[in-house]
Design an enzyme around this catalytic site. Structure first.
Site, mmCIF file in Angstrom:
data_model
loop_
_atom_site.group_PDB
_atom_site.id
_atom_site.type_symbol
_atom_site.label_atom_id
_atom_site.label_comp_id
_atom_site.label_asym_id
_atom_site.label_seq_id
_atom_site.Cartn_x
_atom_site.Cartn_y
_atom_site.Cartn_z
ATOM 1 C CG MET A 1 55.272 39.423 36.318
ATOM 2 S SD MET A 1 54.312 38.080 36.815
ATOM 3 C CE MET A 1 55.531 36.808 36.523
ATOM 4 C CB SER B 1 46.224 40.431 42.283
ATOM 5 O OG SER B 1 46.452 39.344 41.400
ATOM 6 C CG ASP B 2 52.949 41.460 41.886
ATOM 7 O OD1 ASP B 2 53.101 40.718 40.889
ATOM 8 O OD2 ASP B 2 53.882 42.119 42.374
ATOM 9 C CD1 TRP B 3 51.692 36.174 37.154
ATOM 10 C CD2 TRP B 3 50.967 38.269 37.449
ATOM 11 N NE1 TRP B 3 51.158 36.628 35.957
ATOM 12 C CE2 TRP B 3 50.708 37.894 36.103
ATOM 13 C CE3 TRP B 3 50.566 39.534 37.858
ATOM 14 C CZ2 TRP B 3 50.102 38.748 35.179
ATOM 15 C CZ3 TRP B 3 49.958 40.400 36.938
ATOM 16 C CH2 TRP B 3 49.734 39.996 35.627
ATOM 17 C CB ALA C 1 49.697 39.737 45.253
#
Ligand SMILES: *[C@@H]1O[C@H](CO)[C@@H](O)[C@H](O)[C@H]1NC(C)=O
Ligand SMILES: *[C@@H]1O[C@H](CO)[C@@H](O)[C@H](O)[C@H]1NC(C)=O
Ligand SMILES: *[C@@H]1O[C@H](CO)[C@@H](O)[C@H](O)[C@H]1NC(C)=O
Ligand SMILES: *[C@@H]1O[C@H](CO)[C@@H](O)[C@H](O)[C@H]1NC(C)=O
Ligand SMILES: *[C@@H]1O[C@H](CO)[C@@H](O)[C@H](O)[C@H]1NC(C)=O
Ligand SMILES: *[C@@H]1O[C@H](CO)[C@@H](O)[C@H](O)[C@H]1NC(C)=O
Ligand SMILES: *[C@@H]1O[C@H](CO)[C@@H](O)[C@H](O)[C@H]1NC(C)=O
Ligand SMILES: *[C@@H]1O[C@H](CO)[C@@H](O)[C@H](O)[C@H]1NC(C)=O
Ligand SMILES: *[C@@H]1O[C@H](CO)[C@@H](O)[C@H](O)[C@H]1NC(C)=O
Ligand SMILES: *[C@@H]1O[C@H](CO)[C@@H](O)[C@H](O)[C@H]1NC(C)=O
Ligand SMILES: *[C@@H]1O[C@H](CO)[C@@H](O)[C@H](O)[C@H]1NC(C)=O
Ligand SMILES: *[C@@H]1O[C@H](CO)[C@@H](O)[C@H](O)[C@H]1NC(C)=O
Length: 764
Positions: A1, A282-284, A286
């Site tokens: 995150m 996805s990571d935020w 990303a």
């Protein structure tokens, strides 16, 4: 995150081309730094791992078959909502929006939730049962608040770089220890019905330029195939094997291809080799491409539509992304929702902003007791001379020094208290107030904090003794001639979004030396977000005891006092190497700082990080990986090694299907190692027995077993270390398989990576 505090906003660069390389069949052609082979198409999940998954896939297929393209695209994207991440719903088919939330050590930003110890602290317990209970307690808080997906546990970063900003979120600088934690925490969380999201996949080893920005693309972690498997992917295999439902892809590039559009990492390793049935989130922010990320194996984008939403619908309509791929994304998400039973009944999110008047949904239960227990179990005693600890009835007068003893001045004025160093002082290296967690999205929001000072006051008042204190002076005076002990509390801070610039700080070192100058019984307590060097004072004759007290969570003071007063005998062990000099970490001290448009870091050290590097280079550490003292003594004896009879052929049977976690035979136990441990002292205490193996053509020794064994004085117990095929194999880059070498293997059992008591050899 992502922690939004101090970041340069990500620029939307559409990087279509995934650095492609042809398939390879020969070692000298194996892609090394900077080449990520293309692996397409994306494997379609099918649930063959287990009947439960099969049933979940069957249900998911039948719902997906009824969806329009728009509805499908909706499920694969983030939308506005109460949580840190919220997926799009399909109201027509009663598919709800799923709630995603931080942090790996407590539901961040909420009231009436617990602040648990950080990952690194849990790793320092080396206790599988506590790891499970930790995951379960965390999970039940997420569940109670209607969170569908908990963003954790963390095994990336692993801790390649000593000063890495997020090492404290993970489970220590060894893949086997981290893997043990990943198994238990994943199971613990998911046994409550919450979906765990293991992160960050993969090679997210530093914070410097993890995201693209005005300087250019993000940093590329370039790693060879063997190291990728044996070090960085290894602990994720454990989480996958334990059934993890979600994997979060990371920010940076891996061998020059962004992790969330890296077909080798997602389609290749995760979904083919490791048979992943769940979904990749996805990571935020990303995600950096639409079509490429879809085809490379990303299943859901957060926190908004990213490059998908209407664009994904269009890409499917014009054939750039196959219908099968979109169906697979949605099927994976829904199958995971089915497999955890969330479809049956799940509370809607009770997630609120701090300024919102809301109902009290208290999920803390009795977790404070567990937090206190893990807090003391993860506390590592590294020095104890002159009988300094534990305190006894003769300890009548204690003086307390240091900014880490009290809680910080105005803890709740900013709900981001531990999230970005609002109260960090002395140049970001320390935190002004007792440190219980690190900063950024991995920080918890504790309901209260029991400071060391408060807990000492409680204890001293109960015993009618005397306490004196001076929190903020660098050179505290006066020193009290009648006092029995001086406790100095200092800390070392770290946060997401930046890497550390030092493993020590002058103010704290001066403070310790100033107290020690005038106090023959100086006890140093160090709350640290990772490695902290101590050579400025460790050999001072008046420094009689030193505790690495980690990041213990909300019950910090109680956990500490339980150890200081001997209610609990310390058994925590360092999950990393503490060097004498920072320069001993060599090229693995700093993160790689580069101002190039396409910055990169070559992991040229291969498998040799942390103790593997110190062992190879024969550098004597101050405190080695696995080190920690006790209030009692132990004796090791009777090492036995037995083959279980499982096949020791070099490769697994190719006719057996892959299941989630990898080929099932990788988990066959090949060797049983046992030994006996006796508590030869006078206090009841646990011992953490550790097993190291020299795998030919690998590091001097690698951790391949650990067990925390509670023992009464005089008691003896037998400890069993099962060694699996994977534990003993190397990744063969030509065969693209784990290979068991025909060789002699040296195995050692002991109390740390350098205090090895029993040795044996077995042949395969
Ligand atoms: C491996 O590749 C190298 C370079 O392409 C080549 O010279 C060599 O002959 C190959 N070896 C085998 C065993 O194919
Ligand atoms: C299911 O998917 C896995 C992973 O892609 C694959 O290896 C396997 O062959 C598939 N099984 C069936 C029955 O399609
Ligand atoms: C997409 O998701 C949003 C938010 O959950 C929901 O309001 C909307 O109805 C969904 N759209 C479709 C087409 O189902
Ligand atoms: C679609 O793509 C455009 C640019 O290509 C972008 O501006 C937009 O935000 C994308 N996302 C959605 C949800 O439409
Ligand atoms: C320590 O003091 C407490 C009372 O303060 C007493 O109950 C206990 O027996 C004493 N312990 C020893 C070992 O003297
Ligand atoms: C730390 O906080 C205290 C108040 O709690 C304050 O008096 C002190 O000046 C602070 N120290 C620094 C270096 O900011
Ligand atoms: C040490 O303690 C003595 C006696 O308590 C005191 O007079 C002296 O100032 C102290 N020295 C320092 C450096 O704190
Ligand atoms: C490590 O980084 C610091 C700044 O954070 C810099 O001052 C120092 O020179 C670097 N050391 C090495 C060995 O690269
Ligand atoms: C240790 O403390 C004693 C008592 O205050 C003091 O006299 C002595 O100088 C100290 N030792 C050192 C090495 O500072
Ligand atoms: C990384 O390795 C590649 C291939 O050996 C080399 O060309 C490149 O210069 C290296 N990059 C750095 C930053 O060392
Ligand atoms: C082979 O390994 C499996 C998995 O660990 C184990 O259950 C089984 O007992 C082993 N076989 C023998 C013969 O020990
Ligand atoms: C293992 O060691 C023994 C004794 O030195 C030797 O006879 C044997 O050949 C070795 N085995 C292998 C596979 O190297």
């Amino acid at each position: 995150m992502k922690y939004a505090g101090t970041l340069v906003a990500a620029t939307a660069i559409s990087l279509i081309s995934v650095c492609a390389a042809e398939g390879y069949t020969n070692e000298s052609e194996v892609p090394y730094y900077g080449r990520s082979p293309a692996v397409y198409p994306s494997p379609v999940g099918n649930g063959t791992t287990s009947p439960t998954w099969e049933e979940a896939y069957r249900r998911a297929h039948s719902v997906v078959a009824q969806m329009t393209i728009e509805e499908k695209a909706n499920v694969t994207r983030g939308v506005e909502g109460p949580c840190v991440g919220n997926s799009g719903a399909v109201p027509r088919l009663s598919i709800p929006s799923l709630c995603f939330a931080d942090a790996p050590n407590g539901l961040r930003g909420q009231e009436f939730v617990s602040g648990f110890p950080a990952g690194i602290h849990v790793a320092a317990t080396w206790d599988r049962a506590l790891m499970y209970r930790y995951g379960h307690a965390l999970g039940s808080e997420y569940d109670g608040r209607g969170v569908n997906v908990a963003l954790g546990p963390v095994a990336g970063p692993l801790g390649r770089v000593a000063r890495g900003g997020r090492n404290w979120e993970g489970l220590g600088a060894d893949p086997y220890l981290a893997g043990g934690g990943m198994v238990e925490i994943t199971r613990g969380i998911q046994d409550t019905g919450v979906i765990a999201s293991a992160k960050h996949w993969l090679l997210n080893e530093e914070e410097w330029r993890r995201n693209p920005g005005s300087m250019g693309e993000s940093l590329s972690s370039n790693v060879d195939d063997r190291t990728l498997h044996e070090l960085y992917a290894f602990p994720f295999m454990d989480s996958l094997r334990a059934g993890v439902g979600s994997i979060m892809c990371s920010y940076q590039r891996a061998n020059h291809s962004y992790a969330c559009q890296n077909s080798k990492l997602l389609n290749g390793i995760l979904k083919t080799e490791l048979g992943f049935e769940g979904f990749v989130v996805s990571d935020w922010d990303a995600q950096h491409t639409g079509v490429a990320s879809a085809n490379a194996g990303l299943d859901i984008v957060m926190p908004d539509g990213g490059f998908w939403g209407a664009n994904l619908t269009m890409a499917v309509q014009n054939g750039s992304v196959g219908t099968e791929r979109l169906d697979d994304m949605v099927t994976r998400i829904l199958a995971t929702w089915y497999v955890t039973g969330q479809y049956e009944k799940y509370p809607s999110p009770a997630i609120y902003s701090a300024s919102e008047l809301h109902a009290v949904v208290d999920v803390q239960a009795d977790h404070a007791d567990l937090i206190r227990e893990i807090g003391s179990a993860g506390t590592v005693l590294v020095k104890n001379v002159n009988g300094a600890l534990p305190f006894t009835n003769a300890t009548r007068f204690v003086s307390v020094y240091g900014y880490d003893a009290p809680v910080s001045a105005s803890p709740w004025t900013n709900p981001s208290r531990y999230m970005g160093g609002y109260e960090v002082n002395f140049g970001w290296e320390t935190y002004n107030g007792t440190l219980i967690t690190g900063g950024g999205s991995g920080g918890s929001t504790p309901p209260y904090v029991v400071s060391p000072f408060q807990a000492l006051q409680e204890r001293v008042s109960r015993q009618r003794r005397t306490l004196r204190w001076d929190f903020f002076s660098e050179a505290p005076t006066p020193a009290y001639v009648n006092n029995d002990a001086c406790v100095v509390l200092i800390n070392a801070y770290a946060s997401e979004a930046f890497d550390r610039t030092s493993l020590t700080d002058r103010f704290s070192d001066n403070l310790v030396n100033n107290v020690a100058k005038n106090c023959t019984n100086t006890i140093v307590v160090l709350h640290s977000a990772g490695i902290r060097t101590v050579d400025a004072w460790i050999d001072h004759p008046n420094v009689t005891a030193v505790l690495f007290a980690g990041l213990p969570g909300q019950e910090s003071g109680h956990s500490l006092v339980d150890v200081l007063y001997g209610d609990v005998s310390p058994s925590g062990r360092l999950p990393y190497t503490v060097a004498k000099n920072e320069s001993d970490y060599g090229s693995l001290l700093n993160s790689t700082v580069s101002f190039d448009a396409f910055p990169e870091v070559n992991f040229t050290e291969g498998l040799y990080i942390d103790y593997r590097a110190f062992d190879r280079q024969r550098i004597e550490p101050r405190f080695e990986f696995g080190f920690g003292l006790s209030y009692t003594t132990f004796q090791y004896s009777d090492l036995r090694i037995e083959a279980t009879g499982n096949s020791t052929s070099p490769f697994v049977n190719p006719n057996v299907a892959i299941v989630q976690g990898g080929h099932p035979e990788l988990w066959d136990t090949l060797i049983h190692v046992t030994c006996s441990i006796t508590n030869t002292g006078h206090r009841s205490a646990p011992e953490v027995a550790q097993l190291y193996v020299h795998i030919p053509s690998g590091p001097v020794r690698q951790l391949r077993g650990f067990e925390r064994v509670p023992l009464e004085p005089g008691e003896t117990k037998q400890v069993l270390f099962p060694l699996t095929r994977r534990d003993l194999s190397v990744w063969d880059v030509v065969a693209q398989q784990w290979r068991l070498q025909t060789a002699n293997y040296t195995v050692s059992v002991g109390a740390s990576s350098r205090d090895l008591k029993l040795h044996g050899v077995f042949e395969i």
